[in-house]
Every structure is written in C-alpha cells, then in structure tokens.
Design an enzyme around this catalytic site. Structure first.
Site, PDB file in Angstrom:
ATOM      1  N   HIS A  23     -24.155 -27.159 -29.370  1.00  0.00           N
ATOM      2  CA  HIS A  23     -24.858 -28.446 -29.639  1.00  0.00           C
ATOM      3  C   HIS A  23     -26.404 -28.189 -29.835  1.00  0.00           C
ATOM      4  O   HIS A  23     -26.958 -27.775 -28.993  1.00  0.00           O
ATOM      5  CB  HIS A  23     -24.398 -29.393 -28.718  1.00  0.00           C
TER       6      HIS A  23
ATOM      7  N   ASP B 257     -29.672 -29.733 -30.923  1.00  0.00           N
ATOM      8  CA  ASP B 257     -30.458 -30.893 -31.418  1.00  0.00           C
ATOM      9  C   ASP B 257     -31.553 -30.528 -32.346  1.00  0.00           C
ATOM     10  O   ASP B 257     -32.141 -29.852 -32.036  1.00  0.00           O
ATOM     11  CB  ASP B 257     -30.878 -31.663 -30.117  1.00  0.00           C
TER      12      ASP B 257
ATOM     13  N   ASP C 233     -22.213 -36.304 -29.867  1.00  0.00           N
ATOM     14  CA  ASP C 233     -23.382 -36.716 -29.131  1.00  0.00           C
ATOM     15  C   ASP C 233     -24.368 -38.013 -29.662  1.00  0.00           C
ATOM     16  O   ASP C 233     -25.156 -38.410 -28.806  1.00  0.00           O
ATOM     17  CB  ASP C 233     -24.441 -35.491 -28.858  1.00  0.00           C
TER      18      ASP C 233
ATOM     19  N   HIS D  23     -30.057 -37.807 -33.984  1.00  0.00           N
ATOM     20  CA  HIS D  23     -29.752 -38.853 -32.925  1.00  0.00           C
ATOM     21  C   HIS D  23     -30.623 -38.756 -31.844  1.00  0.00           C
ATOM     22  O   HIS D  23     -30.343 -39.255 -30.838  1.00  0.00           O
ATOM     23  CB  HIS D  23     -28.092 -38.533 -32.576  1.00  0.00           C
TER      24      HIS D  23
HETATM   25 ZN    ZN Z   1     -27.646 -34.151 -29.127  1.00  0.00          ZN
END
Ligand code: ZN
Length: 1009
Positions: free
Chosen positions: A263, A265, A375, A579
C-alpha cells in the site's frame, strides 16, 4: 505427562533469538563508505555519482529531515569465502532504522556504478544480494532518504516535521551497519521453519494434538542442534521439522489467496516527491523477488504511480512492463489513484477510471477489472454503477473493518448502488492490507470470515505497506510453508483476478448490501483542510466549463481542442483526490502543494475558457454571459451563452425586527445579531424557520478527537457548542432593484467572519458568502439552519444522484452516521414542502430532527465549515477561508439539484468578444436528465461525448437535440467504447434523439462526426 508447554515455548523463542538468528551470516566483512549529502531536493543518479564523496563510517550521524544522503560503498568479497550454493553474499545496511513501521522512516535504494537499480534497503528488508564471487570487488551507491517519522507511533502529538520550513536541520539518523555478509541459506530456511511453526502453535487451541505435536517437534529440533555449531547442525534440525511441515492441511481448511502488495500512499506523512522514490524502492524489491520466485504475483494500483516510474525511472518501468507481460506484476484498481470516494464529483470519479484504465491499456495492454481501494474512508453508493460503467467487475476494500460501532455482516457479497447495479465485492477478513502472512493473521482471516459454510476463500494482501517496501523473501517463505499445513489455512500465491474468479465461482448466491459503505470513523475528513476541498470542488467545475467551451469551439469553428492541457489539469485534480490529500489527512507540505497546484489549474483553465469562448464568439469589444450548467439560468440557455434577463423587484427595509430583505418570493428578516429570525416563503405563504429559532447561526464546538486528529470528529463534540451571536457590525451593502444585501461581521476567539447575505430579484434562494479569517485550534465551526419541516430522512447529493439518510438515531447504524458527506446540496422535506441547503465547497453535514418543549418537530441542517486539527499538520486550516452557502426555500429534490448547479456554476461573463449568442451543442427537454460532461473523445477522433444521468431517481424520457453535424450516435462505457447493446432506448430522428432512462442511470453518448 507433565505439562511444561509454557516453558518449552519460552525456550523456543530464546533459541531463535539467541542462537538461530545470530548464525544467519556465516561471515561478514566491513566495507568502505564515502558520503555526499544532496544540498536540497533529491537529485538524479547521474548528478549524484559525479559529486565528491568524503569518507564516512558507521556510528556517524547523517540526514537532516527530508534530505538525501548518497553513500558510496566499496570493498572486496573476502577471497576465502565459500560463495555460491548454500552461501549467498549480500550487502547489509542499517541506516539507523527505528522501531516505527517501515514506510515512516529512513529508506534507501542501491544503485550499481553504471546507474542500474538493484533493490531497496528498508527497515525490515536490509540486504542487497549480489551476484559476486570470492575476491570480487564491490561497488555500490546507496541513495538514502532521511524521511522523518512524522507518525511518532501515532500518539497524535503535534509535530513540526511535516513541513520542511519547520522540520529542523539536525541529523536524525545514525548509520549503524554497512557490510558484506555471507548468508547461510540452511540457517535462514530453518529460521523461516521456526517462524511459521511457532506462530501456528500459538494460534491452535491448547487441547489440540497438533499443537502439542508442533511444540514437541520444535523442542526435538532444538535438542538435536548444537548451539555452538548452529551452521553445522542446521540441516539436522530441518530434518526433524520436515515431517511436521509436510502434514497436509485439513480438508476443509480456509483457502487464502495471498497476493503480493504494497500500500503506497500517494502522499500522506510525506510529499508526493517522496512517493515517486517510494514507488521505485518498492517496485525494485518486487522485481528482485519476481526474479527469484516464478509463481509470485504482485498487485499494484494507481496509474499515477506507474506514470511517475515511467518518467523518473524508465529502466525500472521497462522491467515492470516485462513483468506485467509475463503475469507476475498485476496492475489493479484501474483508477488514476486510490482516491477518496466520498467527495470527488461524479465526473471526476468517472475520470479516475478513464485516466487510470487508459494508462494501463496503453502502456501494458491490460485492463484491470478489480477496483482496489483497501484504505479509502468509506465508499459512495454511486460507485457500483461507476465501476460497471468503466467496464470493471470486482471491488475490494478492508477499511470498513475499522468501523467504531457496527460490524459489517459480510466479507464476500454483492454491493448494490443507487441505480441497482451490483458489483461482486470482497472485504479481506484478515483486516489488513499489510499482512506478513503470520500465523496470527492467517488464523484471524479464517476465524473472521463471515461466509463460512457457503464459501471458503479469501484474499490476503501481503507486503510492508504505507510506502514501506512491499513483500519480502520471508513472506514468500511463509506462503510456501502454509500452502498445505495441518492447522493453518491453505495459502496459495495468487493474483487478484484468480481470487475473484475463484470466489465468484464458489459462491452461487452471495448476500447483497445495498447503499453506501459508510465508514463509522474518520468523519472529520469531510471537513479538514478546507482550502484543499475548495480547490477540488472549484477545479471540478472549471474542468466542466473548460471542456464544454473547448468542445463548443472545436465543433463550431474547428479550433484545436486542448487535449494535453485538459489532460494535465485532470491528472493534477485526480492525484489530489488521493485518500489522504482531499480528505485533509496529510502533512502541511502536501496541503501547501495542493493549494499551489489548484491555483495553477485554475489559472490554466480560466485561460482555456476565455480563449475557447473568443474562438466561438469572435474577438471584439463586447462581452458574453455563459451558462455552463445544465439548466437555464436567468434566461441564459443551459450549456450556452447569451444576455441574461434583468429581473427587478428586490428591496431592503429597516424595521423594528431588523433588516428585511424582500423580492416578492421571499422575505428574510435579519435581527441586530445578524441572525435570521424569519424566512418567509411568500409563494407558499409559509414561515420556513421554526418559531423562536435562528437561521444562519454559527456555532463553535470543541473538537478534540481521541485519536486520528485530522481524520476524526468524535460524537462528544456535540455537547460543547457555543453560539456565535455577537456582532461587530451589520450594514446594508447592496440596495438595488436587482439585488439587496447585508454584511454581518463577527469576531470570536482569534478569528473573524464576514458574511455577505444577498437576495436577488426573482430568486427563491438566499445566498451567504463567508470569508473567514480562522485562527482557532481544535475547534469545529458549523452553520445552522433550523427548518420547520417534519423530515424523516434527508437527501444528500452524491455522484450522479443522491441518497437518503435517517434524521433519527433509531439503530446503531443510524446513530453512527452523526456526521455525513454531501456534495452540492442537501434537502429536507415533508409531503408538499421542502428546503434545500447548497454549498460551493464544503462536504460535512449533520441533519437531525428535533422536537421542542411545545412538542413541535423541526429539522436542523448543520454544515461543517471548518476544523483546526493539530495532527499531522499543526497549522491545518489557519488563515483565510472562503465558502458560499445558499438556502433555497420551497424546494423539492428537482429544485435542490438545480440549486446545487446554480451555486457551483454561476454565470460567467467573458469580455473581449463580439456580441454574439453561444448556441448550446445539445439541449435536453427534461430536467430529470442532466448533462454532466460535454467533451471530445479521448481517442482524439473528434467525436463528441455527452455524459448524462437521471437525477431525480425516477424514470425519465428526454429528447436530446444536437445542433451540430453527426453521422450517428451510440451508447458507450466511460472509456467511450461502444456497448455491445445499448441499455437505454435510443431512437433518433434527424438531430433529435429520444432516451429513456431508469432511476439514476448514467449514460455516455458518443456522437460520431
Ligand atoms: Zn492509505
């Protein structure tokens, strides 16, 4: 027999830590280190390699926050090392890693002297294996990023580290280790045996024979080994464990599809520029693993991240391309980024898929069918239809497991959207996107899986996430050991596609969840970082305008369509819907950059709009008034331009009750505190405010969430509000027959708000423009409108439609929705009468029905305007803020929809043109059928794309009349590909086209030219 199992477990742990792990390297030797610190931002390898390096040694401090150090590492593999076979040489580096999770601290990446990336160096992945022989020279460059740990272990302590300007200049890391080691593969494998078996026994019930068997086998293994000669006895130890590792899984064991993942970001506790390097680091680790493991598949989402790789690391990108071609690297998600789905507008959410899928198809020739949003903070009820319209089939998230209150009943189910579209959906029951395939996680996945008895398969994404480097050799070793292991779920290395096909095939009738996937958590993300949110909303509407007028210019005059400029603006806006950016949960650096980016987008789009309109109308000294909205506004046609009809009849009067604004439709009384004491709907003959209540009331609440400060509004905020009723001044600022207005200025705390309240002739809406100089800390500012309507439920606009939510808290699900998201408008009503509240840039609301002492019910709409969380950006939301709100009386849902467009797409005057009307390219004769986008086709064929949706939640038939030449019209998906068969009934008759739409149906039409 006597039970000594607790003691044996302790012995096992001690043996692993004290004897096994220290024996992993048969030998090690020091290396020479030179260092060069880049003076500012990261530099390319070619620049770094040309610098003068000064001698450096372990134990020395390096790296001020956010800086980059390059270490030049040289030496020789000792000539007497038995390199090869069971002994692997690797460079081992400890940059000074701390106990924080990988991804929240220093990271490095190793380059060869000729500029090829080998792999990354991460807190839990510190070795770089080298294809060298004894006596060979070693020559590496390590680019080390001294990213500070902004997370501080998520203690929510305000920190200056998230802004370069305040992060400090002292080094924050100490280089601990740089050496060449000779890894003993037998010992390494034995460590993995222990990790899996010891982990498994701790998950098994105490009374199970299998548990006791594993315990005794591990004990026997330790007994046969010599702690003074681990290397010499490791093979014997492995033989002891071979039988217990070979015992097959139970016939009905849960099946886990283990998918490599990281993941990443796109920005969060680091800026996007660091994400660019995080992608390179993680992907290089993955490519190294793929080279060693044929059956391993890694799934990565976000076209943006691949695009960064292509620009900044072309060599890695080509290796990724090859890995995609052989099926080892799986692009998933099909979106530009893993965006928020609460706040992006309909067209923007559609474009996440258009831009994302286009990239994946053009670069890799693959179309991801799995929407991958592990997420994001809750999922809009519009998403199933958008996913289907993009040609995708599956949806995955695990975030709803974070709910504070209610447990979602399903892990695999059909998710139904507002129009009835259903998407096959999976929530990995492992409840993480950062699994390391530990026995604890695997057992949790099996235990929690809610579909037991009907289905038996779940997905586990494994790999260090949040930008922390991805899967490791140890995780793959764990997957191999648990492929079929008695007592463990069966783990299969797999891809998302394989998982979804298997899960769909085994589950004939999955349950259905209808409506939004509301996250009972992170409700502050609808409000935090208001300027970022304003930038998003304004950009979305500017993009609509720019595309509409550029298309009009291209079709009418043959003007060049600004494909590249529009694409660039879209990519910027799409990236910032990530996000942690649009939700306002990033560091100061990220939000400052977002605001600058939005300003550039606005400038560029304003210029595009002006030049397009001048193309259409011709240059001159006149002006034209444009209406980019879907409804006629003040006589200016929808999607066209012309002269507005001047309306008169507004007046202002000072009375004992206060200042009264009137226009024949409405009378608004503003008292000496600047509050509405009466809003009278003259057409309906009805007072809109409940007796004795005040509209336009600002209320300031204590906003001190227990955790996740920028993310959360906790329910207890409601008990501590202060009404802001003191005024500095109140004055009439506008008094003409066309428009009347009053300015109210208030000071509170360290802040000041200027409200301009205006009423136009002929308008059933009161407009409120708020300019706030905001200097509060940990406060929430809301704007209240108590309304004398008895509403059971409130409607909120979402993408391509609206949803209803209860105004009561009967169930735990209703109660948990105490703060909700809406786009341009909310509506409350009772049969025969309703009121809409619209906004131009905010999203957070709460709407509740209350009953007063006299037993009269009323419904209060509260808009969340501003917050001031201190983590992760201690300066969040400080300074100048601007937003507009309107109160539209006598509104049913259709009027609420029109009000949302009016406030967000005001008439635009363009000067420097010949006096000319601008004919709309298309007109629609039914207000239920709304044009959301007019653009030229992505394939640059010149075809005109018109996107429509049914907005009222009803069946609708509409005639669409085009005013340009077209050979035919077809219905397409969002990617503008013809649908095998049209889902709307389309009938054409010359330039007129009749469509019949189902409730909330989204339709893309392609007019071929
Ligand atoms: Zn995230």
């Amino acid at each position: 027999m006597h039970d000594d199992s607790t003691l044996v477990q302790l012995r096992i742990r001690r043996f692993v830590e004290d004897s096994l792990r220290p024996a992993m390297y048969k030998a090690s030797a020091p290396l020479s280190i030179g260092r060069w610190e880049a003076p500012g931002e990261p530099v390319p390898f070619e620049d770094a390699v040309r610098q003068a390096y000064t001698p450096f040694s372990t134990g020395q401090a390096w790296g001020k926050p956010w800086s980059t150090a390059w270490f030049h590492v040289t030496g020789t593999v000792p000539a007497d090392w038995p390199v090869g076979g069971l002994f692997r040489p690797e460079v081992v580096v400890d940059l000074g890693f701390n106990a924080a999770a990988p991804g929240f601290q220093a990271e490095g990446i190793a380059w060869t002297p000729d500029g090829v990336i080998l792999k990354a160096i991460e807190p839990r992945n510190q070795a770089v294996p080298l294809p060298v022989a004894a006596g060979d020279a070693i020559d590496l460059y390590i680019e080390a990023a001294s990213n500070p740990d902004v997370s501080s272990n998520f203690t929510w302590t305000p920190t200056p580290l998230g802004d370069r300007a305040t992060a400090g200049d002292d080094p924050i890391y100490v280089l601990r280790q740089v050496e060449i080691g000779l890894r003993d593969e037998t010992v390494w494998e034995l460590i993995q045996d222990f990790w899996t078996l010891d982990g498994l026994l701790r998950q098994l019930p105490a009374g199970l024979a299998r548990r006791a068997g594993i315990l005794r086998d591990l004990e026997r293994c330790i007994d046969v080994m010599d702690p003074d000669d681990i290397a010499g006895t490791a093979e014997q130890g492995r033989q002891v464990l071979a039988e217990t590792l070979a015992r097959p899984a139970n016939a009905s064991a849960h099946v886990v599809h283990a998918v490599g993942h990281a993941h990443i970001d796109s920005a969060w506790l680091w800026p996007t520029r660091e994400t660019v390097r995080k992608v390179a680091r993680t992907f290089s680790n993955v490519l190294d693993l793929i080279d060693r493991n044929d059956d391993f598949v890694f799934a990565a989402s976000s076209a943006q991240q691949y695009a960064w790789l292509k620009t900044h690391y072309p060599e890695l990108f080509e290796r990724v391309r090859a890995a995609v071609a052989k099926g080892s690297f799986a692009p998933v998600g099909g979106m530009w980024v893993e965006s928020d789905t609460n706040m992006p507008g309909g067209e923007a959410l559609a474009r996440q898929f258009v831009a994302g899928k286009r990239f994946f198809m053009e670069e890799f020739g693959v179309e991801p069918l799995e929407v991958w949003l592990p997420d994001s903070f809750g999922y809009s009820a519009a998403l199933p239809q958008i996913v289907a319209a993009a040609g995708s089939k599956y949806f995955l998230t695990q975030k709803i497991s974070w709910n504070e209150t209610n447990l979602m009943p399903h892990h695999t189910f059909l998710w139904e959207g507002i129009d009835g579209t259903r998407i096959f959906t999976h929530f990995p029951p492992v409840d993480t996107y950062n699994s390391e395939l530990s026995a604890r996680e695997l057992a949790r996945a099996e235990r929690q899986y809610a579909e037991k008895g009907a289905a038996n398969t779940s997905l586990v994404p494994f790999g260090w996430g949040d930008g922390g480097g991805g899967p490791t050799e140890e995780m793959i070793a764990a997957a191999r050991r648990t492929a079929s292991l008695e007592g463990s779920p069966k783990v299969e290395l797999s891809s998302p596609r394989n998982f979804f096909e298997a899960a769909e095939a085994e589950y004939a009738e999955p349950p259905v969840w209808s409506g939004e996937l509301y996250l009972e958590f992170h409700r502050g993300t609808y409000t935090s970082q208001a300027r970022t949110k304003r930038g998003n909303r304004r950009s979305e509407h500017l993009l609509r305008e720019a595309e509409l007028w550029a298309t009009t210019a291209a079709v009418r005059t043959g003007a060049e369509y600004p494909y590249a400029a529009l694409e660039e603006a879209w990519h910027t806006v799409l990236l910032q819907q990530f996000h942690d950016i649009l939700p306002g949960s990033s560091i100061a650096w990220v939000h400052q950059e977002a605001e600058r980016n939005y300003a550039v987008v606005a400038d560029n789009l304003h210029n595009l709009i002006t030049s397009s309109v001048r193309e259409v109308a011709g240059t001159g000294t006149g002006s034209v008034v444009l209406n980019a909205g879907p409804y006629v506004l003040n006589g200016v046609p929808a999607l066209g331009g012309g002269a507005p009809i001047a309306q008169v009849g507004a007046s202002v009067e000072r009375t004992d009750a206060g200042i009264v604004l009137r226009n024949g439709l409405l009378s608004v009384t503003i008292d000496s505190d600047g509050l509405f004491t009466s809003v009278r709907d003259e057409s309906a003959g009805r007072e809109v405010l409940p007796a004795g209540s005040f509209g336009n009331l600002l209320k300031l609440y204590r906003d001190t969430p227990t955790q996740w400060e920028a993310w959360d509004i906790d329910e207890h905020y409601r008990r501590t509000g202060t009404e802001l009723t003191g005024v500095d001044s109140i004055e009439v600022i506008t008094d003409s027959p066309e428009i009347v207005g009053v300015r109210v200025i208030r000071s509170f705390g360290a802040s000041r708000v200027v409200q301009d309240i205006t009423l136009e002739a002929g308008s059933p809406s009161i407009d409120i423009d708020l300019r706030i100089d905001w200097h509060e800390r940990r406060k929430l500012l809301k704007l209240l409108f108590p309304l004398d309507v008895h509403a059971d439920r409130a409607a909120s606009e979402i993408q391509f439609g609206h949803i209803f939510r209860a105004t009561h808290a009967n169930t735990s699900w209703d109660a948990a929705r105490f703060e909700t998201v809406a786009h341009r408008w909310v509506h409350v009503g009772e049969p025969g009468y309703g009121v809409a509240v619209a906004n131009d840039s905010t999203y957070g609301h709460d709407i509740a029905r209350e009953t007063d002492d006299t037993g009269r019910s009323a419904t209060t709409v509260r808009l969340s305007l501003l917050r001031a969380p201190l983590f992760p950006d201690p300066g969040a939301d400080q300074g100048a803020q601007h937003m507009r709100v309107s109160l539209r009386v006598g509104a049913a849902i259709p009027e609420a929809i029109a009000e949302g467009y009016r406030l967000n797409l005001p008439l635009r005057t363009v000067d420097g043109v010949a006096e000319a009307a601008v004919d709309p390219l298309v007109t629609v004769d039914n207000p239920a059928v709304v044009v959301e986008a007019v653009k030229l086709a992505e394939d640059r064929s010149g075809d005109v794309i018109v996107r429509l949706y049914e907005a009222h939640g009803s069946r609708a038939r509409a005639r669409i009349i085009r005013s340009f030449e077209a050979t035919d019209v077809i219905e397409t998906d969002l990617l503008e590909r013809a649908l095998p068969e049209s889902r709307v009934s389309l009938s054409t008759e010359g330039a007129a086209l009749t469509v019949e739409l189902r409730p909330f149906q989204l339709v893309t039409l392609r007019f071929r030219r």
